[in-house]
Design a protein around this motif. Structure first.
Motif, PDB file in Angstrom:
ATOM      1  N   SER A   8      35.302  10.167  44.367  1.00 19.58           N
ATOM      2  CA  SER A   8      35.149  10.179  45.666  1.00 19.58           C
ATOM      3  C   SER A   8      36.676  10.556  46.241  1.00 19.58           C
ATOM      4  O   SER A   8      36.716  11.288  47.169  1.00 19.58           O
ATOM      5  N   ALA A   9      37.744  10.346  45.677  1.00 17.30           N
ATOM      6  CA  ALA A   9      38.977  10.672  46.036  1.00 17.30           C
ATOM      7  C   ALA A   9      39.233  12.272  45.680  1.00 17.30           C
ATOM      8  O   ALA A   9      39.636  12.881  46.586  1.00 17.30           O
ATOM      9  N   GLU A  10      38.659  12.673  44.679  1.00 17.48           N
ATOM     10  CA  GLU A  10      38.813  14.039  44.187  1.00 17.48           C
ATOM     11  C   GLU A  10      38.001  14.933  45.304  1.00 17.48           C
ATOM     12  O   GLU A  10      38.548  16.040  45.541  1.00 17.48           O
ATOM     13  N   LYS A  11      36.843  14.566  45.765  1.00 17.10           N
ATOM     14  CA  LYS A  11      35.979  15.345  46.804  1.00 17.10           C
ATOM     15  C   LYS A  11      36.849  15.278  47.969  1.00 17.10           C
ATOM     16  O   LYS A  11      36.952  16.326  48.562  1.00 17.10           O
ATOM     17  N   ALA A  12      37.604  14.392  48.457  1.00 15.78           N
ATOM     18  CA  ALA A  12      38.260  14.309  49.612  1.00 15.78           C
ATOM     19  C   ALA A  12      39.439  14.895  49.993  1.00 15.78           C
ATOM     20  O   ALA A  12      39.880  15.366  50.818  1.00 15.78           O
ATOM     21  N   GLN A  13      40.292  15.221  48.615  1.00 19.19           N
ATOM     22  CA  GLN A  13      41.410  15.726  48.446  1.00 19.19           C
ATOM     23  C   GLN A  13      41.381  17.103  49.230  1.00 19.19           C
ATOM     24  O   GLN A  13      42.470  17.705  49.919  1.00 19.19           O
ATOM     25  N   LEU A  14      40.330  17.823  49.181  1.00 23.08           N
ATOM     26  CA  LEU A  14      40.274  19.162  49.612  1.00 23.08           C
ATOM     27  C   LEU A  14      40.388  19.230  50.930  1.00 23.08           C
ATOM     28  O   LEU A  14      41.116  20.215  51.512  1.00 23.08           O
ATOM     29  N   GLY A  15      39.850  18.502  51.880  1.00 23.52           N
ATOM     30  CA  GLY A  15      40.135  18.396  53.389  1.00 23.52           C
ATOM     31  C   GLY A  15      41.332  18.067  53.680  1.00 23.52           C
ATOM     32  O   GLY A  15      42.201  18.683  54.661  1.00 23.52           O
ATOM     33  N   TYR A  16      42.114  17.015  52.734  1.00 26.36           N
ATOM     34  CA  TYR A  16      43.754  16.669  53.111  1.00 26.36           C
ATOM     35  C   TYR A  16      44.312  17.925  52.860  1.00 26.36           C
ATOM     36  O   TYR A  16      45.329  18.300  53.585  1.00 26.36           O
TER      37      TYR A  16
END
Length: 86
Positions: free
Chosen positions: A39-47
């Protein structure tokens, strides 16, 4: 139920966080918490996209389990330089 699980993981220091460090501005950002690394890996792109859009440079990303005391850590000396310069 998911939010409760993330809270428990956070309290134990077992939640996953996206940790992003930049050299300009000199900051470390903590994004999370996440119950799973994926979940963190997926979210990192937006950050990353947001920080690039703000002009951040030399971006380094890690994902780790931790319990951050602060979500944003910046170099206070860098902030004071314009005040102290003649």
């Amino acid at each position: 139920m998911k939010e409760l699980w993330i809270r428990v993981l956070s309290l134990l220091g077992m939640a996953h966080w996206v940790v992003i460090s930049t050299s300009a501005p000199r900051c470390t950002y903590y994004f999370g918490p996440f119950a799973r690394r994926s979940s963190a890996e997926k979210a990192q792109l937006g950050y990353l996209e947001d920080l690039r859009g703000e002009g951040a440079q030399d971006i380094q990303v890690t994902i780790k389990q931790c319990k951050p005391a602060r979500l944003t850590i910046f170099d206070e000396a860098e902030e004071l330089m314009p005040i102290l310069s003649p």
